[in-house]
Structure formats: structure tokens, C-alpha cells
Design a protein around this motif. Sequence first.
Motif, PDB file in Angstrom:
ATOM      1  N   UNK A   1       0.603  -1.018  -0.095  1.00 20.13           N
ATOM      2  CA  UNK A   1      -0.003   0.108  -0.072  1.00 20.13           C
ATOM      3  C   UNK A   1       0.837   1.196  -0.088  1.00 20.13           C
ATOM      4  N   UNK A   2       1.630   1.098  -0.883  1.00 21.05           N
ATOM      5  CA  UNK A   2       2.620   2.215  -1.029  1.00 21.05           C
ATOM      6  C   UNK A   2       3.832   2.203  -2.257  1.00 21.05           C
ATOM      7  N   UNK A   3       4.325   3.256  -2.765  1.00 21.22           N
ATOM      8  CA  UNK A   3       5.191   3.003  -3.687  1.00 21.22           C
ATOM      9  C   UNK A   3       6.649   2.939  -3.063  1.00 21.22           C
ATOM     10  N   UNK A   4       7.704   1.955  -3.326  1.00 21.92           N
ATOM     11  CA  UNK A   4       8.832   1.938  -2.838  1.00 21.92           C
ATOM     12  C   UNK A   4       9.728   2.710  -3.623  1.00 21.92           C
ATOM     13  N   UNK A   5      10.337   3.648  -2.801  1.00 18.70           N
ATOM     14  CA  UNK A   5      11.376   4.539  -3.460  1.00 18.70           C
ATOM     15  C   UNK A   5      12.746   4.237  -3.475  1.00 18.70           C
ATOM     16  N   UNK A   6      13.366   3.327  -2.159  1.00 18.11           N
ATOM     17  CA  UNK A   6      14.614   2.948  -2.326  1.00 18.11           C
ATOM     18  C   UNK A   6      14.511   1.615  -1.257  1.00 18.11           C
ATOM     19  N   UNK A   7      15.560   0.825  -1.414  1.00 19.25           N
ATOM     20  CA  UNK A   7      15.675  -0.243  -0.526  1.00 19.25           C
ATOM     21  C   UNK A   7      17.122  -0.485   0.115  1.00 19.25           C
ATOM     22  N   UNK A   8      17.149  -0.950   1.226  1.00 13.92           N
ATOM     23  CA  UNK A   8      18.508  -1.370   1.812  1.00 13.92           C
ATOM     24  C   UNK A   8      18.623  -2.651   2.569  1.00 13.92           C
ATOM     25  N   UNK A   9      19.582  -3.169   2.510  1.00 15.87           N
ATOM     26  CA  UNK A   9      19.754  -4.462   3.180  1.00 15.87           C
ATOM     27  C   UNK A   9      20.599  -4.419   4.379  1.00 15.87           C
ATOM     28  N   UNK A  10      20.088  -4.939   5.573  1.00 18.27           N
ATOM     29  CA  UNK A  10      20.811  -4.760   6.921  1.00 18.27           C
ATOM     30  C   UNK A  10      20.848  -6.357   7.336  1.00 18.27           C
ATOM     31  N   UNK A  11      21.710  -6.556   8.301  1.00 19.49           N
ATOM     32  CA  UNK A  11      21.839  -7.798   8.883  1.00 19.49           C
ATOM     33  C   UNK A  11      21.537  -7.353  10.593  1.00 19.49           C
TER      34      UNK A  11
ATOM     35  N   UNK B   1      -0.707   1.910   5.388  1.00 17.19           N
ATOM     36  CA  UNK B   1      -1.849   2.477   5.601  1.00 17.19           C
ATOM     37  C   UNK B   1      -2.488   2.593   4.238  1.00 17.19           C
ATOM     38  N   UNK B   2      -3.648   1.789   3.743  1.00 18.33           N
ATOM     39  CA  UNK B   2      -4.204   1.912   2.594  1.00 18.33           C
ATOM     40  C   UNK B   2      -4.887   3.197   2.299  1.00 18.33           C
ATOM     41  N   UNK B   3      -5.346   3.840   3.389  1.00 13.76           N
ATOM     42  CA  UNK B   3      -5.917   5.189   3.280  1.00 13.76           C
ATOM     43  C   UNK B   3      -5.139   6.390   3.213  1.00 13.76           C
ATOM     44  N   UNK B   4      -3.899   6.058   3.838  1.00 13.41           N
ATOM     45  CA  UNK B   4      -2.928   7.151   3.568  1.00 13.41           C
ATOM     46  C   UNK B   4      -2.252   6.999   2.034  1.00 13.41           C
ATOM     47  N   UNK B   5      -2.273   5.862   1.371  1.00 14.76           N
ATOM     48  CA  UNK B   5      -1.687   5.659   0.235  1.00 14.76           C
ATOM     49  C   UNK B   5      -2.742   6.124  -0.950  1.00 14.76           C
ATOM     50  N   UNK B   6      -3.827   5.910  -0.753  1.00 19.72           N
ATOM     51  CA  UNK B   6      -4.843   6.279  -1.528  1.00 19.72           C
ATOM     52  C   UNK B   6      -5.474   7.849  -1.700  1.00 19.72           C
ATOM     53  N   UNK B   7      -4.934   8.355  -0.426  1.00 16.99           N
ATOM     54  CA  UNK B   7      -5.122   9.873  -0.335  1.00 16.99           C
ATOM     55  C   UNK B   7      -4.363  10.867  -1.275  1.00 16.99           C
ATOM     56  N   UNK B   8      -5.043  11.432  -1.874  1.00 11.02           N
ATOM     57  CA  UNK B   8      -4.494  12.646  -2.625  1.00 11.02           C
ATOM     58  C   UNK B   8      -3.950  13.845  -2.040  1.00 11.02           C
TER      59      UNK B   8
END
Length: 1714
Positions: free
Chosen positions: A101-111, A1638-1645
Motif C-alpha cells: 500500500x505504497x510505492x517503494x522509493x529505495x531499499x537497503x539490506x541490513x543484518x 496504511x491503505x487510506x494514506x496511500x490512496x489519499x490525494x
Amino acid sequence: MTSTYSLYKELLPPSGIEACVEARFISPSAVNLIVARDSVLQIYTVIEDDFENHPIVQAKTEDLEQTSDDASEEMIKSVSRRPRGPRKIARLELHAQFRLQGNVTSMGVVRTSTSNGLKGMDSLLLSFRDAKMSLIEWSPATYNIVTVSIHYYERDEFKKEHLSDKFIPEIRVDPQNRCAIMQFYSDRLAILPLKQDGAVQVTELDDATSFVVPFSAIDAKMRNVCDMVFLYGYFEPVLAILYEPVQTWTGRLAARKDTKCLIVVSLDITQRTYPVLFRVDNLPYNCTNLMAVPSPVGGVLIFSSNAMIHVDQTSVPGVVCQVNPYYGRETRFPAPPAMEAVGHIFETKNPLYDPSLISDYKTCGISLDAAASYFLNPDTLLTVLRTGELIKVDLKGGEGAGRGWKRRKGGVKRFELTRLGIRTVQPSCGTRFGATGSGAGHLEKVASAIGRIGGTFQNEDEQGTFGYFFVGSRVADATLVQFTETQTETMLPVVEVTQNDAKPMGPMDDANDMDLDDIYGDAIASTLSTELAAASSSLDGLPQQRRTTSTTTRFTFRICDSLICTGPIRDLVVGEPVSYSTHRFAEPAAPQADLEVVTCVGEGTSGALGVLQCNIRPQIISSFEMEGVTNMWTVRCRKPEVKPDMEQETTDMDLDGTPAPASFEENLDEDSYDAFMVLSKEQETIVLETGQEFAEVEGKDFYTTGPTIAVGTVLDGDCIVQVHPGGIVVLDVDGTKTQELPIGEDGRWIVSCSFLDPYVMVLLNVGEIMLFTVNVETRTLRLCRELKDLAIMSCSLYSDEGRSNVFPTIKELIGDIAPSTLPTKAPVSVPTLKTPPMKAARKAVVPVAPDLDSDLYGTVEMSEIYGASDELGDYLEDEKHEEKEEEEAVDAMMVDQPDLSTEEKCQNGTETGMWCFVYREDGALEIFSLPEFEQCYVVPRFDLLPTMAFDQPHSSDPRHANSDPAVKFEELIVVNLGRDAEHAYPYLMGRTTHSDLILYRIYVHLPTEADEPHHPVTPGNPPLTPHSAQSSSHQPLVLATAKHRLAIRLVRVPHDHISRSAQLYTDTEGDKLHPVDVDLEQPTESTGNPFRSQKLTPFRNVGLKGALSYSGVFVSGQRPCWVMVAGTGGVGPQFDIVERPKKATSKGEGEEAEADVVANEEDEDEGEINATVEWGTCGEPPLPVTGKNALRVHPQVVDGAVQGFAPLHNVNVPNGFAYINGEGQLRICQLPAHFTYDAEWAYCKVPLGRNAHRITYHYGTQTYVVATSTPIPFSLATAQHAAAVAAGVIEVGDDLPEVEGAKRGLGVKDDEREEGLYMPTVGAYSIELVSPVTWETSDAIQMDEHEHILAMQAVELESKQTASGRKMFLAIGTGVIRAEDLAARGRILVYDIISVVPDPAHPHANHRFKRLFVTEEKSPVTALCNVGGYLLAAIGTKIIIHSFEDNENLTGVAFIDVNMYVNTVTSIKNLILVGDIMKSVWFLGFQEDPPKLAMLGKDHHSLNVYGLEFMVEDASLSFVVGDGDCNLHVMSYAPYHIQSSSGQKLIRRGDIHTGQHVSKILRLGRVERVDGSSELDADGEKKTTASPSTVCRQQVCLSGTLEGGLLLMLPVTEKLYKRLYGLYSKMVNALQHPAGLNPRGFRQVALKSRPPTAAIATPMTGPPGPRLVLDGELLYGFQSLSQNQQRELGKGIGSRVDRILDDLLEVVAGVEYF
């Protein structure tokens, strides 16, 4: 007008890859590629296969040898020998996929220090829009991702003025895993410390753990941060930050230049201080990103468009690699005026432009803008340019520094650049698999033990290493590339012989590694051998010289795998698919439009047309009338006396068309065809022979006097078994009956059957099971076991095919847990792992050494992590002793059983495990081992369809429970599905009484004590938390009664296909809130039908030769579908060859080196001409395409209902299939070869090799018109001359007067440009006529120079040539765009598409363009559409309506002035909708007599319109608008609304955030549903009314996005909206969403995209979220929930599950166009 309620649904998810990382995510031994496609997170497993002995590769090698008669003997030897390089090739398998429920802008790998981290598994940090970050891990217990922590920084004190900024949060992770950071709101930095001790939790949600630092706290002048990166080799985390204190751009370089700065700071997380280590000012203004250089080289690389700069603490300001002549040209502008220079200090001489610091490769003429880079080894950098071209850059050190993996010293003295001459896709991101630093020795030791990809290889004359990197792309198919690094030693002369010179030269000698052009394979390798031989002969002639060895490094590359990308969709159109057969599809039960979507996708050389189809449209070869057939089977058996003489493709899986066995059997001949086809009717059975022709058999002993239950083969195809309700008939392969077993008596009959060689299992109507086994000698069946008193509803047999790791018992899994953690084909040198003792799990993390390398990678001893335990060794010895005793007991018991042959004992032994799955009438699922029917697995309430099902052996015995099951499975089947037998996984599929399709994947999991619930749990939900499930502090649960139980679990596989029909009455009154107490279930076999019709039919290897083959299960019924997994076939992608690469020479080197390079170029000319990556030249065969092991569900409703299905393989239809549709037609079909079904939709990509901008469909001729462009250099002088001619300043042929700037010598003339000073490019446009039959261009017209096609539309205009008075023409609007300071003009062109006599070689090219009219306009023509037979054109800031008189002339009849730039227009009747790129939407009306164009209303708020269209709901008309911020708005014209100012203002009715940029919106009419309308009569009985087909008064909107997705916006009624909105609210709060979003937060303009009045909440809008638009993505996940969850949600809104599912089905009914 009334309010319009609508529903938003994604038909096709986004496919452009935004980010990717490599991690060990799902297990310590797995290498995973994690890909983010906007809101879709995909987890791939990278698996290496041995490809050398692949059957497809061997077959293609033989074909090449046979066709190479004219080739030289050396070429044939080169092709036929083993491929050079490693034998292993990596493939990608889709392990799991999640919609976030959101667009991924970046990723990081941690241990982390959680239980997963202690096991060696990585965690994943995800950043999302605004300021959100989530830490997720993989849970092996639940086979799902779990959210560990959520970090939310969207606070008012952080936002400030950044509410309207388009910033993208970025995550960076320290290489030594000490902390992670995220930049948000442009000027804030969130720091997340990662604890290095053995603490339980690594991150927490308090302010003491993660904290926020403004960039101004690090440096007062720091602002406009461009990029950040952590550096290698420091004791504390060190961060390099690239920022721009004073911004500039190319047009302001005279005033501001060299504005970028680099600062390197140390992050003292404990004291929260940030000391500056060093800084570099006055960097070029176009520096864009940073890249850390691994140890021991160290430092940071700064990338700009024109150069790359290496900076470290000892080489400030750095060393430069110049790649084009534009580097440094910005410093040649004259000094700015005094006022312009205020606030900026200019350097008199920037040291970065000092020639002594520059490695000059400007003759290359390349640009590093938007490039992706990878380190192949510590000092070799591979860069993929924006065009996809590969270049290699060597970072040369000082004397004695070493090279490659033997690099010993840090620092960079100069660069060496090599153009490789090959091209892949345009990159958007990428990742390299494995460590690259020379200090990675400790990591390499651990990686070699727990599984890795890549390694070393040895050939006859060379040895080397190989690895992989991944190139992600937004505009093309992403690729997985294998690279190999080989080293060869050569002899070189030394002129002066000294003691120092006599020793072998080091690998970093300046003269030994310049020749690196030979990267393509054997052709260049042979050239190198020739050069070495020549060098050796020259050495023989110099007796006074000494010979020394020199090491030459060579890199080769190969594309191993690819991921499909369906974007970016620049334009799309809907057309009719081409029928490849004369047989037409039947009318489906629910009428639908048979259409397909054709899109313009790709960019540059990756430009293509994409054809998308949701349904599978089989290619019908022949059709027969077969009335009354209810089911069908094909029988493939051995025919030793007949061997069909037909060459067919050989794959790694044998062909098997037998529908009954549900496993990969290797018991049939590859050349065998189907011998019989059995068709079952209600009163009889018809048997056909499937030879050259289909003919009914005569003189055979098949059972034909009644219906047939099932037909299959046993004994490797030597025996045919036919099952009917009254018994079983056994026949030979020639149809001679050998045995008949009557079973039906005393009201008992057979209702279903399952085959598994050598077993035949039948289910009786009384719920009993009878298991038969076949005798090899007598070929007869005998009763082996019976299972009574269980009230069984459905059952299925299953075999693991000898793969114990697929279906192991607990004891087998514990005994094999150590070797199972290794790769299946690990090298001999890999140590064997031991299962760590559970009590010592906390000791896995040890203190870190203080030196640089140890601090960077840690000092971890293998014995401390994976050391053997005496306690565990004693435990395993006890287990082996108990196992031996039990085997002896089993052998003794088997001796007492009569008539068991040796073959049966082998088949029933441990080599191949066989089980029986049973679903009881009380809702329990049981698994029994064969042939003893010993229970080894039980799930008590499987009827609740839990998300995850596990074994509960200690639960109370539910056999005598009288509870009515929530779901009744009419049919159950368990199959192994995968790309081949070695990579297949078990799936359980079930069909309920309501025809719902239920899918489960079976995975291996070792239960622990924590998994055993001590209290009753809800079967619909997991019984434990993920961390407790995977805790390593529990001993394996190995009780005396549980050792032989299966160590597996079942996880629900969600899918979007709704296979049921409407079960309840149609919502005619709009009220389904009140329950109706009436049983509307369908009759079962106990009440109506005498036996069940088997609708789940397995198939294998269906697909044409040369294309992908597919295996899976076909689901028959009213809404049939395919459940399939792609196999292997076809030819995979290969590199494109660019122009012959030139040897780039650095001017900083000596003259001798330059002479050597020139000599080498002359010697290599002959070899480089033949340097291609085609198979015959390189000596390496192309790799076949392989599937991603993903389960795909594709509907097939184009031919209506399907009564029966069977795979078919004979001489005329190889690897095909047959089915019976609802109208009684027998279809003999094949899958179309040009489509790939290993995607969400069936997809076909037609490569063009150029940009495709516009497309339209001409319905009259059923052809597509495409506007394409190819890049050409832009010459300003030529453009100025053309503009002067067009303006009438000069005549054609006259010279342009010299301008003032040229007199002062500021410009560069085209004929005086130095080499490498590349010119900007513009598109040379053309229109092409494409036939959908062959997708070839039949006609093309080139546009004028500098003329761009801005609009193209097939329009219906008034014409006297037709009886209707309308005719379809092609209208094109262009703009002549020469430069930003020259006036733009335009043209309107009108074409007709006529039919011509085609060329016999191209019979489908039977249409041509015919130009009817062209007119010059003073402004560009940006948009076109038709309005009631008139042509509307947006010309500049005017909209003009033209009439096309007599097909000869366009005459303007009405106009209106509009705003800035109209980019889209659409009309419905005489109403027009206009979209402006800046000024939102205008609503116009056209009056024909007298002609008048008037504005009815407009949106007074700013909006960047990307696309718009009308949406019709009966008498309501609304507008759907897509903007530049990934939103969809719903507007309406309401003149009586109080806020509309009498209609002058358009009212915004609703909006929703899609997360994708809408590029085009189409309007499609909804098809009326006629079969699902049923209602209750006066007596309360259900009656179905088949109303005639009527035209539905709804029109929906289909949208294409730049991310490659398809969206659907459709209107719904108010009452339906209220019901589903209540469900939506409950699902938002009740369900656990991935990554804690939060699906509401993602779909809110966002507020900036809403007018102030729209931000006010109303009773209908409720809390923040989408307004008056339902989120279909969340709602349609309801069907994949467990029954408990569905019931709770339904109870919360006062409804029932059946009514909610009927609502969801009603919404999508009538919109299944594709």
C-alpha cells in the motif's frame, strides 16, 4: 447532475523496476534478488544450472553443425567444442510477490540481531513516499514477510515549506552494517543505528534509537543534497555527501559554474557528532551521483555527465576520467557582470581541469548521464550507459599496487577506459551479486559455506572467475548478466636486462593490459592467439633479450535471464484480435467484447509494440460437433510396434499427456503420441483414435454403454485403466480388455478417481476409498487397501518423484538439515555445515577486530558459527538407530503381504514417496502415506481456508463431529509444478461446490515446540507470532509419535480470477444488507448428479516448438481458466552489437604506449570485424528462455463454458490440447507461439528498434497506424536556415546571414567540431501502417525535417462516399520544432487507407496510405478528435472545428481561445473535454447550426493534465482526469450546484491516488450481463431469468500508465458504493498490511492536488483517504481471505460472504474485454 460513485481497480500491476538489491533474505543459503516495481515487491531466488548438457543446447548445436557445410573446419571445431568459460548459468525464480500500500522509493539490506540475523538471514529496509521507512524480514514459518519496525517521520516540524516539493526518500546502509540513513524532506537525515552486540532487537521505535539530523547541523552551507554514500575502510561510519549550496543550470553557466561540493563526514552515533574528514569544492555543476569504491582502493567516485572523478583523503581534489570534450567547457565562458557574481566566489583556476590530473578519453564522445555502474573486482568498473552500451573502466594505482583481486594498495593514479562494443537495456538501477573488495575474504569464506553463485572455473588453457550482475530498467526487459574474468600469461621482451627486470612483471604493468577489446568469445580469442604467436616469433629473433611473463585479463559477458517489462505505455489503443483460424469462438454465457490492448512501449532501441490479452485465445486448428459430451480424456500409451516418424523438440522434461497422474513422470517415450481420445456423455462413452485423422474405434473393449469417470495409464503406459460408475476396466495398449472389476452394488457407485502409477484410487458415493494396485506380470488390478468410516468428500494421489526435499518427514528433515543448507550442486571445496546447537545460538556474533579489513567485514570463525556439537551428534546417532529398527520392522511386515512384486516394493520404498490427500465431509484435510494409509498430516478445520495450514496431530479427533463445513471441496488435486522436474514444487488445488478455485503451495518447514499451540487457535489465522515461530531457542519437536509426520505447511496462494458465477439474486432493488433465509447452494452429487464431473485436468508441456512450454492444471466450468507454470523453450535475449569499438587512448601516456595501441588495432582489424555475439561466431549457443517458476492464472472465457479438457499430442497437433465448449463443439487447439504467458497477462512484444510515440486503430481496415521516431543529430545552423526559409526571410539555396554571436567566435561550427563533441539528437518522425496478422510494416511515410508528430487519431468525418455519410480517415497533427528561440509551426494531414494488391511474398501487406489533404498552420497542432463528423484541432492557443468538404479541403467553422498548451481532447456527441498541461480541464459545447463553440465550465484550479475521458453512468456524465502527481480525479458539470457558479466551475466529485502516471485514458462501453440475473419468486425459490442482451448504459475508463500498468475506473451505484465502502473501512482496520502501511494514506490525494473546498470531510467521505472512489485493489483481496476473516468482515457490515462476493462479481461483470 447527480453524484457519481466509482471504483478503481488495477488490471495489470506496474512492471518498471525502480529499485533492486541482492540479499540472503529467505534463508542463509539462498541468494535473492529483491525487486521493487512501484507498489509491487518481488522476491526472486537466483539458482545456478548446469547448461552444458542441456538438451536444447545440444539440439541447436547439432543443427548448427549440419547447416555449416560452407564454414571452415576451424569454425566447426570452435562451435562443436565445449563452451569457453563456466558451465553454470544463473536463472531467476519468483519466490514470492507482495502488493504494498505504497510505492517503494529505495531499499537497503541490513543484518540485524534478531533470530533471522543470527541464522545468517538479511532484513530489508523500505522507504516510501513522504517520510516512512519499514524494516521487514522473511518468516519461514508463515512463508510471508513480517514487519519488524515502522519509522514514521511525517511530522509538522519537519515538513515546513516542503509540502509541495517532489522529493524522493533515499536509504543508504553502511557497508559494515553499523547504521542506516534515510534522506527525507530534502533537508533532513534520519539515522538508524544497528546494534552490533547480541541484543535481541536491533531497532526500536523510540527517539533514543533512531534520530533526525538536519543537514545544516553537519555543515551550515549544506543544502540541495544530490546524493549520499557510505565509504569503505573506516573505523566509524563515514558518509560522503554531494550537495549544491548555490544552484545553477546550463543556461546560467556564465554566471554560476562549478557549484557542486563534496563533504565527507564521520558519523559518531554515540556522541551524535559529525566531524568533517575532508571536502572538495568547485565540482562540476552536472555531478549527479556518488559511488563508493571498495577496499583496498577506497575513496569515492563522482559521476557527472562528462567525466568521473575519484576522490579520497590523499588525492584531493581528485583524479578525472574525461569521456567527452564537453568537460571543462563551462569554464570558458567570459566573466559574469558584477551583479551576477554576488554571493558566489569564482576560482581563477580549478585544479580539476589540470591536464596532469585528467585521463583524456574525450574522443569516446559518450555521456555518463543516467548510467549504472558495477565493480567487477576491486579496481575494475563496468558502466552501463543510458543507451545500454557497456564500457569498462580500470582504476590504475601506483607502482606495485597490484591489479584486480590481487590489489594491495589504495589510491588511483589514472583511469583506463575501454568501450566493449555491446549493448544491453537502458538501466534504471542495478546490483552486483557478491562482495567486490579484496578485503572480502572473511565474507567469501562464509558465503562459500552457506551457498553462493559464481566462483572459479578451469579450462584447458586458462582459468578464471565468474559472477553476475543485474540491470533493472523502466523501459525494457531487465537482464541478469554473467561476466567471466580470465587471465592468460604471455611472454614479452625487455630491452635492458637487469636483476630487477629479470623477475616476472607484475599484473599492473602499463603495457600489458591495454589490449582488452577481445570480450566477445572465440573470434577475438583466436585473434589474441595469433598476436601472441606473432609476439613469440618476434621474441625468437631477439636472442639478446630476456623474456618475461605478462598477465592479460579478459572479460566476457552473457545474458542469462530477463524479466518482462510492459512499460512505459506512451500510448495505447483497443483493437480486435486477429483470428488465426476460420473457426470462430462461441458466444460466451456472459457476453463480452473480444478485444486486445496494443501499446507503445520502450525507448530507443528497445522501442516496441506491446500486445496485451487477459484471456488465453487458443489457436483453433479444427472443430467438430460433439453434442452432449460432459468430459474428455486423451490416452498416451506405449506402441512398440509403431514409432511415429516425426522430429520434435527435446526438452529436459518428458512429454506426458495423461491427465490423471499429478506428477512429473519419466515413464513415457518422448516420441509417443496420444493413441485414444475418450469422450464421456450422460448415457454413453465414445472412443476415438487420434492418428492422422480422428475416427471412432471399432472392435475394442472399451466401456461404452455408460458415462466414464476417468481414464488413465499405469505400468509406464503399458496398461490402460477406464473407470466408470459401476466398475473398472483394464485394457492393453491395443484396446483388448484384460480385466473388469465390478464395484457398483447396493447403492454404491464410483464418483471420482485418481491415478498414480502403480496405484488406482476410486472414491465411492458413500465416502469410502478403495486403493488398487496393478500386477506387472498379469497386468491386472487387485484391491490393496480400503479407507472407510471417514465420510470422505474428495481425494487425490501424489508422488514426490523421489525428491525427498520436497515432501520430507520430520526425521528425514532433521537428518538432512545440514546438507540441505548447501546448494544442490556445491563444489567439492565447500565445507559441510552442521546444525548449530540451539543453546549456543547466541554465540554466533563475535567481537570485531580493530584493523580496517576486519572492521569492514568482521572476523567470524566458521567453527563458531557452524561448528558441530557433540550433543547434536549423539542425537543424530540415536535417530539413525531408531530408523534402522523401524525399517527392519517394515521389511518384516512387507514379507507377510502376498503378491507384492519387487518393482512395487521399490516404488513403495523411500526412493519415491507416495501419499493420499483426503478431504472429509467435516472439513478436515488428512494426508496418508501409501500403501499402509498411515496418517502423517492432519488439518482439522481446513474448510475455513486458512491463510497458513499446519499439522495438528494432537487436536481432538473430529471424525464424529457433526459441524457443517464452511466450504465443500468437490474436487482436490495435488501436482508438482515448475520449469522442470528438478525445480518443481507441490501445489494443492481445490474446486468448491460454488466453483471457487482454491490454491495452496506446500513448502517444507520443521515444526518446533513454539509452533505447537497450547490453547485453541482460530484456524483462519496463524497460531503464533512470526518471531516465535522461527526462534532458534527451541529444540526440534521430535516426539515418538511425530517422527514420521510430514514436515510441511500449506500457504494460501492469492489470485484475482473469480471462477464462480453469481450465486444470489441480482441487485435490482439495490439492497443486499438484509439476509434472506433461503438455501441457494448448488446440488451436490448426493442430491442430484450420480457422479462428479472432474473439472481439474493436469497438463504438461503444452506449447509449440520454439516457444515456451507450459505445465499446470486447466479448470473447466462456466468461467474456465489455466493455472500454469512456464517451462523452457525458445531463444533468450542477447546483446546488441554497436559500431566497431575504437581503442580509447589516453593522451597522458607515453608515445610508445600509443604506438603499441595503434599496432594492436591494425592487427585486430580482421578479428574485430567478425566480433559479434551471435552463436555461430562466438562458439557459444544462445541460452533458452526459462520460466520464473511463478504460478500464473489466466482465464479463458472467450469461447464460453468448457465442459471438458485434455492435453493432445499427435502428429498433426504436437504439444496441443483439446476441449469441449458449452455448445458441444470439440476444439483441437494449440497455444499461440508469439505470446508469452509467464506474466500477469498474456503478452507479445513486437520489437521496432525505435521509439513508438502514438498509435491508433483503423477499424475499417483492421490495421494499426504507429508514429515512430529515430534519433538524428540536431544541427542548429540547418534548423536556423530552415526556419528562415519557412518565414520567407531567404530563398531556398541562399546562405543564412552570419549572426553576431558567430562573429565573436562564441559558437562552434558543425564542420569544425572536434571528435567526440557529440551533438544533441532529435527525432526523425514517420508514420507506419502495421498489419496485426504478421505485425510487419506494410507502408511508411517520412515526415519533414524537424517535424514532430504531436497528435494522431482515426476519426469519422462526413463523407459522401458511404451510405451512412461518415467515413473513417487518419488525421495527423504535427509541430515543426527547430529550437527554443525559433518559432514553431505545424501541419494537419488527412490520409485515407486504401486496399491494394499485395506482393505475393507479403500477402498481408494489402493496404497503403493515400494523402487527401494537408494544410500549414502557424502554431503546432497538439490534439485532434472528431465531433459529430467534424474535425476538432487544438492549434496553439486556439481550438478550431473543421468540416471536411468533399474529401478535399478542411474548412474552419468555429473556434475558441484556450490556455497554454492543450495536450488532450475528447468528445461525446457534441460535448467536448479539453485538457491543458497546466490549466486543468475545460468543458465545451458545440452547436452545429449555426456553428458555435462555447465554454460551459472549467476547473479553476491548477492541474497538470496527462489524460482525460468521459465516464457515463446512465443519465450521469462525469469526467476522469489523470494528473502529473499520479492521481485520478472525478469531476462533473453541475450547473445547479451551489459552488458551481451556475455551471462555470466544474465540481470535483472524487479522487484517488494511483501511484502511477496515467498517460492515456480510453472509454469503453460496458457489456450487459444476461446469465447471472436470478431472483426469488413468490415461493422463495431461486429462479434464473435469461433476459435478452441489451445495450448497457454505462461506459468505463481504461487507463495506461508510464509504469507499465493498466487501470480501470468504472461507475457504481450509490447503494453498492455504501456497502463496499463499509467493507473497505473494515478491511483497512482489521487486516494486517505488509510493511505496516496504511491503505487510506496511500490512496489519499495530497492537499496540493486538491482545491481547498475538497479538503472538507463530509459524512460520505469519512476519514482521510480516497473520496467517493472505492479502492478495488484492497476490496478484491477479500476473496483470498480465510473463511473466518470473511465472516467477521461480513458480520461487521451486516451482510453475508456470498452477498459480498456477488457484489464484487457484479462490479467486474461486463468489463471483461480482453
